[in-house]
Each structure stands twice: as structure tokens, then as C-alpha cells.
Scaffold this motif. Structure first.
Motif, PDB file in Angstrom:
ATOM      1  N   TRP A 126     -10.172 -94.226  75.936  1.00 25.79           N
ATOM      2  CA  TRP A 126     -10.209 -94.531  74.653  1.00 25.79           C
ATOM      3  C   TRP A 126      -9.945 -95.944  74.156  1.00 25.79           C
ATOM      4  O   TRP A 126     -10.417 -96.252  73.297  1.00 25.79           O
ATOM      5  N   LEU A 129     -13.018 -97.716  75.022  1.00 22.34           N
ATOM      6  CA  LEU A 129     -14.225 -97.362  74.066  1.00 22.34           C
ATOM      7  C   LEU A 129     -13.964 -98.008  72.684  1.00 22.34           C
ATOM      8  O   LEU A 129     -14.737 -98.365  72.078  1.00 22.34           O
ATOM      9  N   SER A 130     -12.588 -97.867  72.187  1.00 22.65           N
ATOM     10  CA  SER A 130     -12.247 -98.349  71.097  1.00 22.65           C
ATOM     11  C   SER A 130     -12.500 -99.831  70.746  1.00 22.65           C
ATOM     12  O   SER A 130     -13.109-100.550  69.854  1.00 22.65           O
ATOM     13  N   LEU A 133     -16.191-100.555  70.696  1.00 22.50           N
ATOM     14  CA  LEU A 133     -16.751-100.432  69.624  1.00 22.50           C
ATOM     15  C   LEU A 133     -16.212-101.548  68.478  1.00 22.50           C
ATOM     16  O   LEU A 133     -17.196-101.852  67.564  1.00 22.50           O
ATOM     17  N   GLY A 134     -14.895-101.897  68.647  1.00 22.88           N
ATOM     18  CA  GLY A 134     -14.267-102.547  67.313  1.00 22.88           C
ATOM     19  C   GLY A 134     -14.464-104.156  67.615  1.00 22.88           C
ATOM     20  O   GLY A 134     -14.410-104.682  66.529  1.00 22.88           O
ATOM     21  N   THR A 170     -10.441-102.218  60.927  1.00 24.04           N
ATOM     22  CA  THR A 170     -10.629-102.111  62.441  1.00 24.04           C
ATOM     23  C   THR A 170      -9.500-101.746  63.190  1.00 24.04           C
ATOM     24  O   THR A 170      -9.581-101.263  64.143  1.00 24.04           O
ATOM     25  N   GLY A 174      -9.271 -98.778  65.383  1.00 22.20           N
ATOM     26  CA  GLY A 174      -8.929 -98.919  66.721  1.00 22.20           C
ATOM     27  C   GLY A 174      -7.641 -98.338  67.305  1.00 22.20           C
ATOM     28  O   GLY A 174      -7.674 -97.792  68.241  1.00 22.20           O
ATOM     29  N   THR A 177      -7.333 -94.409  67.365  1.00 22.90           N
ATOM     30  CA  THR A 177      -8.360 -94.054  68.349  1.00 22.90           C
ATOM     31  C   THR A 177      -7.696 -93.774  69.401  1.00 22.90           C
ATOM     32  O   THR A 177      -7.653 -92.923  70.436  1.00 22.90           O
ATOM     33  N   ALA A 191     -12.792 -92.937  65.977  1.00 23.24           N
ATOM     34  CA  ALA A 191     -13.720 -93.480  66.889  1.00 23.24           C
ATOM     35  C   ALA A 191     -15.358 -94.010  65.989  1.00 23.24           C
ATOM     36  O   ALA A 191     -15.614 -95.032  66.080  1.00 23.24           O
ATOM     37  N   LEU A 192     -15.555 -92.777  65.197  1.00 24.31           N
ATOM     38  CA  LEU A 192     -16.880 -92.919  64.510  1.00 24.31           C
ATOM     39  C   LEU A 192     -16.501 -93.789  63.256  1.00 24.31           C
ATOM     40  O   LEU A 192     -17.516 -94.495  62.872  1.00 24.31           O
ATOM     41  N   ALA A 195     -16.786 -97.253  64.781  1.00 23.46           N
ATOM     42  CA  ALA A 195     -18.294 -97.326  65.155  1.00 23.46           C
ATOM     43  C   ALA A 195     -18.912 -97.827  63.524  1.00 23.46           C
ATOM     44  O   ALA A 195     -20.030 -98.915  63.759  1.00 23.46           O
ATOM     45  N   THR A 198     -18.456-101.411  62.274  1.00 23.64           N
ATOM     46  CA  THR A 198     -19.023-102.307  63.284  1.00 23.64           C
ATOM     47  C   THR A 198     -20.484-102.341  62.815  1.00 23.64           C
ATOM     48  O   THR A 198     -21.190-103.567  62.605  1.00 23.64           O
TER      49      THR A 198
END
Length: 218
Positions: A126, A129-130, A133-134, A170, A174, A177, A191-192, A195, A198
Motif C-alpha cells: 500500500w 501504491l499510494s 498514485l499520489g 494528498t 496517502g 491508505t 486510495a481511490l 487517485a 491526481t
């Protein structure tokens, strides 16, 4: 556009604003935190998501003033503003180059630095991923702030004051998440949201940044 992207990456490396500076600052923050709060693994694992995200955010902030400053100083920005390519595309390419040289290395290095803060095992995926995405949002928002302050003497402090409040959503989503992922809870919603921030930044802020550059070049 591709040539502009490659040129900005080379300039970022030569000007000292590449991945080395951001990674060094990220490492310093991660190493100093255990000295400040103590070596207790339980405390470190609790604060690790927030500390890692704050470190990544501040590392991205270090090189924002260089996004347009070098081009403004040598007159290249005036040429880009009058070139047949859209100025919005120029802003997007510069933000992308900033992310590749600053944000992407932070994404790749974060799991290793997470070990220093005793991040729980379930949180590493995570975390990556975060940040993936961020951090693009951090670069795009930063390019907007750099466009607002381009040409100003000692605009670095003003840039920080303008950009940091915009970074807060953000940062919140972040860190949340990673926190939920490390605790084994559902982390899909923050997380959504991350996204979404972003995507909205990428869709809207290049136009705002281009408008700000046109105003500053008049």
C-alpha cells in the motif's frame, strides 16, 4: 514534446535537482525520526505511514522552484510560450520530468526506508501504491505553484507557502491508505480518493499553470 521531456530531465540532473537530492533528504528524515521519538518499534510502526509520506512530500518540494526558473533565466520560457506547441503541453511535460527525476525514485526507495521505521509487513504494498498514485499530483500541483512564482526573486519561500496547503489532501489520503493497509483494514476508499486528486490535478492544473505563465511573461 518528447525532446522537451528529455531536455528537462537532463537539466534537472545537471542543476542538482534530480533524484539524488530528493532521495538524500528522504533518507535523512527517515533516519532522524527514530532518534527523535525513540527506538521503540511499536511507536515507529504507528507513525511510519505519516512520516514516510511527509518525507516524500518535502522531498518533492525541494526542487519545485527549478521547474521553470532555469528556462526563465535563459529566455527559453519566452520561446516556449510563443512556440506552436501548446503551453499546457509544455507544463505537462515539465511536471512529468519532475516526477520521473524526483517522485519515481521516492516510490522505489520507500519500501527500503520503511524498514527503518518498522512499517508493518502488510503496509509495504500500500505504501508503494499510494506513493505511485499520489506523487504525480505533487509534481503537477508543484508545477502550478512554480508557474505562479516564476520570475520572482526569492520566490522559493512563497512557492512553499502556496503549494503546501494544496498538498494537504494528498498527504491525508496517502498516509491514511498506508495506515489502513498496514493495519489490515480496507484501504480502497482513500486510495481511490488519492487517485481522484491526481487525475483532477493532471486534467486541470496544466491549464491554470499555462495561464499563470502567460500573465507573468507579459
Amino acid at each position: 514534446m518528447i525532446a522537451l521531456f528529455a531536455r528537462d530531465m537532463v537539466l534537472a540532473m545537471r542543476a542538482g535537482g534530480g533524484f539524488g537530492l530528493g532521495l538524500a533528504f528522504f533518507l535523512i528524515v527517515t533516519v532522524l525520526v527514530p532518534f527523535g521519538v525513540g527506538p521503540e518499534s511499536g511507536v515507529l510502526s504507528v507513525i511510519a505511514p505519516g512520516i514516510l509520506w511527509v518525507g516524500a512530500l518535502l522531498s518533492c518540494l525541494l526542487s519545485l522552484d527549478r521547474i521553470f526558473a532555469l528556462d526563465f533565466e535563459d529566455g527559453s520560457l519566452d520561446l516556449l510560450a510563443t512556440a506552436p506547441i501548446p503551453l499546457e503541453g509544455v507544463v505537462a511535460m515539465k511536471a512529468a520530468a519532475h516526477w520521473v527525476t524526483t517522485g519515481l525514485p521516492l516510490v522505489l526507495a520507500a519500501p527500503v526506508l520503511g524498514l527503518l521505521l518498522n512499517l508493518q509487513g502488510a503496509g509495504y504494498g500500500w505504501l508503494v501504491l499510494s506513493l505511485a498514485l499520489g506523487t504525480p499530483a505533487l509534481s503537477v500541483i508543484g508545477s502550478f505553484g512554480a508557474a505562479l512564482t516564476v520570475g520572482l526573486k526569492r520566490g522559493g519561500l512563497l512557492l512553499s507557502l502556496l503549494v503546501l496547503p494544496l498538498y494537504v489532501p494528498t498527504l491525508i489520503f496517502g498516509a491514511e491508505t498506508v495506515k489502513r493497509g498496514a493495519a489490515g483494514l480496507a484501504a480502497g476508499t482513500p486510495a481511490l480518493m488519492l487517485a481522484g486528486i491526481t487525475l483532477a490535478s493532471v486534467a486541470l492544473l496544466p491549464f491554470a499553470a499555462a495561464a499563470a505563465i502567460r500573465v507573468n511573461l507579459r
